[in-house]
Design an enzyme around this catalytic site. Sequence first.
Site, short mmCIF file in Angstrom:
data_model
loop_
_atom_site.label_atom_id
_atom_site.label_comp_id
_atom_site.label_asym_id
_atom_site.label_seq_id
_atom_site.Cartn_x
_atom_site.Cartn_y
_atom_site.Cartn_z
N HIS A 17 0.80 -1.22 0.00
CA HIS A 17 0.00 0.00 0.00
C HIS A 17 0.84 1.27 0.00
O HIS A 17 0.37 2.33 0.40
CB HIS A 17 -0.96 0.01 1.20
CG HIS A 17 -2.11 -0.95 1.03
ND1 HIS A 17 -3.10 -1.09 1.96
CD2 HIS A 17 -2.42 -1.81 0.04
CE1 HIS A 17 -3.97 -2.00 1.56
NE2 HIS A 17 -3.57 -2.45 0.38
N HIS A 104 -0.39 -15.45 8.47
CA HIS A 104 0.15 -14.36 7.67
C HIS A 104 1.48 -13.93 8.25
O HIS A 104 1.97 -14.51 9.22
CB HIS A 104 -0.85 -13.19 7.62
CG HIS A 104 -0.88 -12.50 6.29
ND1 HIS A 104 0.19 -11.81 5.77
CD2 HIS A 104 -1.87 -12.39 5.36
CE1 HIS A 104 -0.12 -11.31 4.60
NE2 HIS A 104 -1.37 -11.66 4.31
N ASP A 344 -7.72 -12.97 -2.92
CA ASP A 344 -7.93 -14.06 -3.86
C ASP A 344 -8.47 -15.29 -3.13
O ASP A 344 -7.87 -15.73 -2.16
CB ASP A 344 -6.61 -14.44 -4.53
CG ASP A 344 -6.09 -13.36 -5.45
OD1 ASP A 344 -6.56 -13.31 -6.60
OD2 ASP A 344 -5.20 -12.60 -5.03
#
Length: 397
Positions: A17, A104, A344
């Site tokens: 980002h 993650h 996704d």
Amino acid sequence: MSTFGKAFRVTTYGESHCKGVGAIIDGVPPGMELTEADIQPQLSRRRPGQNKLTTPRDEKDKVTIMSGTEFGVTLGTPIGIQVPNLDQRPHDYNDTDVFPRPSHADYTYLQKYGVKASSGGGRASARETIGRVAAGAIAEKYLRLAYGVEIVAFASSVGKVAMPFISELGNADSPEPEVIEFMNTITRAEVDADISRCPHPPTAEAMKELIAQKSHEKDSIGGTVTCVIRKCPIGLGEPCFDKLEAILAHAMLSIPATKGFEFGSGFNGTKMSGIEHNDPFYQKEDGSIGTTTNNSGGIQGGISNGENIYFRVAFKPAATISQDQTTANYDGVTGTLTAKGRHDPCVVSRACPIVESMAALVIMDAALQQESRRAAFSKLPPIEINHALLGKPPKKD
């Protein structure tokens, strides 16, 4: 670190980002025609938002060459490429200030650096792979022009849905001629004919149904990508520690979400006997030496032998899903993480150009190293060489 390669060195930069991502590519030979049009097709195949099977994040991923070319020709100096981030939504990640997302990189990055990107996955995001794909497109063009190399990757499984004969690679009972013919002829056009990037229509339909189901359930699913490298020059690979398959494994397992690498006959080869697994040699019509089978996957002793190089890469289910998950926050207190964002349901179709690009980087780097060795050898005065060492009989008068 963020640099890959020795003679062909690629350094990627940027977070998911930030203002943009890209790469610095050093070692590109001078005198090759190169424009953004050579790079953009692979970036467009990788980009998010391309179809209903991928994240809806709408990034065009338009590339700009910043340096290293003039009048559309490479100068031999470092090539800088840049792609802007245009569709960021940092507010989707407010909960990750409190909770590390399960499976993650939030927790491990914070533990390693003492600080982490506040939104998205930072450097662990698939956005980082833009630089790899751009560099890979440059490497592919050179390899194609110089050697005729062809690299094609395709989705070979999603969950338990798998292409039948590809899933049996290396099995003594697999239809070897069918696999060889498929690997010899499969094209990117055939792969891209279906949004799943599976070139086997019955399997592709089942894959899409499974991905749609997981998306509806706000869940994700993993799968595998199979890749073949054709017309690779013989002699690439640097024993002992930089064997060609070892560098390919390094490259593939550096891609986000990868969990496994299987080369040639892979684990199925362990079920075979030596006489079943060995690849006998024969003389081809052009006088060169080839192998009648290819359980070695195109590499022997860590060095390319001229046959097709093929391997499979395993991708886990995307870690970020839209279901509420019970987990602990950074203070160790149990709570509920509600993930937002756009993700996704299955990364496999978008991973195909990334796998191709990393394969191109490996072959390009190995080719330049081998060309350097040959050039150095060519500068030496001629010597008498023992033909037995070359595996060739001496010429008769």
